[in-house]
Design an enzyme around this catalytic site. Structure first.
Site, PDB file in Angstrom:
ATOM      1  N   THR A 133       0.823  -1.211   0.000  1.00 59.29           N
ATOM      2  CA  THR A 133       0.000   0.000   0.000  1.00 59.29           C
ATOM      3  C   THR A 133       0.858   1.262   0.000  1.00 59.29           C
ATOM      4  OG1 THR A 133      -1.441   1.272   1.475  1.00 59.29           O
ATOM      5  CG2 THR A 133      -0.110  -0.385   2.520  1.00 59.29           C
ATOM      6  N   ASP A 134       0.263   2.373  -0.446  1.00 67.24           N
ATOM      7  CA  ASP A 134       0.943   3.669  -0.361  1.00 67.24           C
ATOM      8  C   ASP A 134       1.097   4.132   1.090  1.00 67.24           C
ATOM      9  OD1 ASP A 134      -1.756   4.231   0.098  1.00 67.24           O
ATOM     10  OD2 ASP A 134      -1.918   5.798  -1.448  1.00 67.24           O
ATOM     11  N   GLU A 135       0.316   3.526   1.988  1.00 65.99           N
ATOM     12  CA  GLU A 135       0.302   4.022   3.372  1.00 65.99           C
ATOM     13  C   GLU A 135       1.624   3.773   4.094  1.00 65.99           C
ATOM     14  OE1 GLU A 135      -3.298   3.445   5.579  1.00 65.99           O
ATOM     15  OE2 GLU A 135      -4.467   3.126   3.761  1.00 65.99           O
ATOM     16  N   TYR A 159      -1.928  -0.611  10.973  1.00 69.80           N
ATOM     17  CA  TYR A 159      -2.059  -1.267   9.660  1.00 69.80           C
ATOM     18  C   TYR A 159      -0.848  -0.986   8.787  1.00 69.80           C
ATOM     19  CZ  TYR A 159      -3.359  -1.715   4.736  1.00 69.80           C
ATOM     20  OH  TYR A 159      -3.349  -2.007   3.389  1.00 69.80           O
ATOM     21  N   LYS A 163       2.117  -3.480   7.286  1.00 71.22           N
ATOM     22  CA  LYS A 163       2.394  -3.658   5.855  1.00 71.22           C
ATOM     23  C   LYS A 163       3.855  -3.285   5.552  1.00 71.22           C
ATOM     24  CE  LYS A 163       0.027  -4.722   2.945  1.00 71.22           C
ATOM     25  NZ  LYS A 163      -0.359  -6.077   2.410  1.00 71.22           N
TER      26      LYS A 163
END
Ligand code: NAD
Length: 355
Positions: A133-135, A159, A163
């Site tokens: 993810t970009d997060e 989260y 990741k």
């Protein structure tokens, strides 16, 4: 190709299985634990195809996964299984560490043992693709800056930290053991079969139920939105043509504030499914306490994927969102049991102060 997809009963994984299994040259083996977010109803289009198989298993169960890889002669693994909802990670981070971090570790161990047992073209062509993810990159200011593949990791939520940890594990298994991996980091997805706790389906379904449309803070957080089938096409391309050890950013070049997203859905619904009495749906918008640690802005530079592999998104945010609203209007059979059972439309992630 014999492809093992993990998390194939989830939102993106089911779209990927539907896409891959449509090609009779592929054999698709979907491994999913069927947590609250996994739903076999999302796979009805492929469930009876001879080139598709579903196996209910936990990615942390290394012996089962290793046996399955051998039995099915797997040459590609596309790893999506994860706990994926930021709000749930705030309320209960344990499952995120267990699946996203330890589960990825066990899956890598199974994949490494399997790859080492391969020879010839199967060994040379083997790939482990990790979907991220970009997060993991953290928080961007409200300007025009973008995340590139070289942006340092700075995850903010349980989260995104889980990741980021899994991304590091995948790279380490490549650098240390030589496992042929690729990675991708994608922006926010939306589209059909999206579990109705996430902003877009939550807004559509709450609106149709005449419930409040909760928006965090002032609604000014910005996300870069991508239609799920565009993500799926990018994944298929990276798995087929991506360079080993390389990561690829995937984004929709469609930055919108959360409030703009909710307002656009309201406008679409005003046209397609007007409220009884004629009031606009936007009257249901309700600003609620902000998510703790809420990143302001995410935006992806996907130029590597575009330049090197020729990928382009096919949907604009407007066309993709209209398609998504149509899908929810026409597919009550899919979402009604979820709304009636496990999830009824409240916003999660409000428990941090109580922890
Ligand atoms: P999802 O929550 O809809 O689906 C996750 C799936 O994983 C579910 O079917 C669930 O049953 C399964 N799963 C969970 N734990 C498991 C375990 N231990 N073993 C086997 N299966 C397990 O998630 P999604 O939105 O489809 O996201 C898929 C992947 O893409 C995730 O890795 C996520 O981090 C990543 N991603 C998502 C987005 C997005 O906007 N949704 C954006 C970028 C990256």
């Amino acid at each position: 190709m014999n492809i093992l997809v993990t998390g194939g009963a989830g939102f993106i994984g089911s779209a990927l299985c539907r896409h891959l299994a449509a090609d009779p040259h592929h054999r698709v083996v979907n491994v999913d634990k069927l947590t609250y977010a996994g739903n076999l109803a999302s796979l009805h289009a492929v469930a009876n195809r001879p080139n598709y198989r579903f196996v209910r298993a936990d990615i942390a169960d290394k012996p089962i996964l290793h046996d399955l890889m051998r039995e099915e002669k797997i040459t590609r693994i596309i790893h999506l299984a994860a706990e994926s909802h930021v709000d749930r990670s705030i309320d209960g981070p344990s499952a995120f560490m267990e699946t996203n971090v330890l589960g990825t570790f066990q899956l890598l161990e199974a994949a490494l043992a399997h790859w080492r047992g391969l020879s010839g073209p199967d060994a040379a062509g083997f790939r482990f693709h990790h979907v991220s993810t970009d997060e993991v990159f953290g928080d961007l200011p409200f300007d025009t800056s973008l995340f590139t593949e070289d942006t340092p990791y700075a995850p903010s939520s349980p989260y995104s930290a889980s990741k980021a940890a899994s991304d590091h594990l995948v790279r380490a298994w490549h650098h240390t053991y030589g496992l042929p991996v690729t990675l991708s980091n994608c922006s926010n997805n939306y589209g059909p079969f999206h579990f109705p706790e996430k902003l877009i389906p939550l807004t559509i379904l709450n609106a149709l139920d005449e419930m409040p449309l909760p928006v965090y803070g002032k609604g000014d957080n910005v996300r870069d939105w991508l239609f799920v089938d565009d993500h799926v096409r990018a994944l298929a391309l990276v798995v087929e043509k991506g360079d080993t050890g390389r990561s690829y950013n995937i984004g929709g070049n469609a930055e919108r504030t959360n409030l703009a997203v909710v307002e656009t859905i309201c406008e679409i619904l005003d046209r397609k499914a007007p409220r009884r009495g004629g009031a606009p749906y936007r009257d249901l918008i309700t600003f609620v306490a902000d998510r703790p640690g809420h990143d302001r802005r995410y935006a992806m530079d996907a130029s590597r994927l575009e330049r090197e592999l020729g990928w382009r998104p096919q949907e604009s945010f407007e066309t993709g969102l209209a398609r998504t609203v149509d899908w929810y209007l026409e597919n009550q059979w899919w979402w009604e049991p979820i709304r009636a059972g496990t999830y009824a439309g409240e916003r999660l992630g409000q428990m941090a102060s109580a922890r």
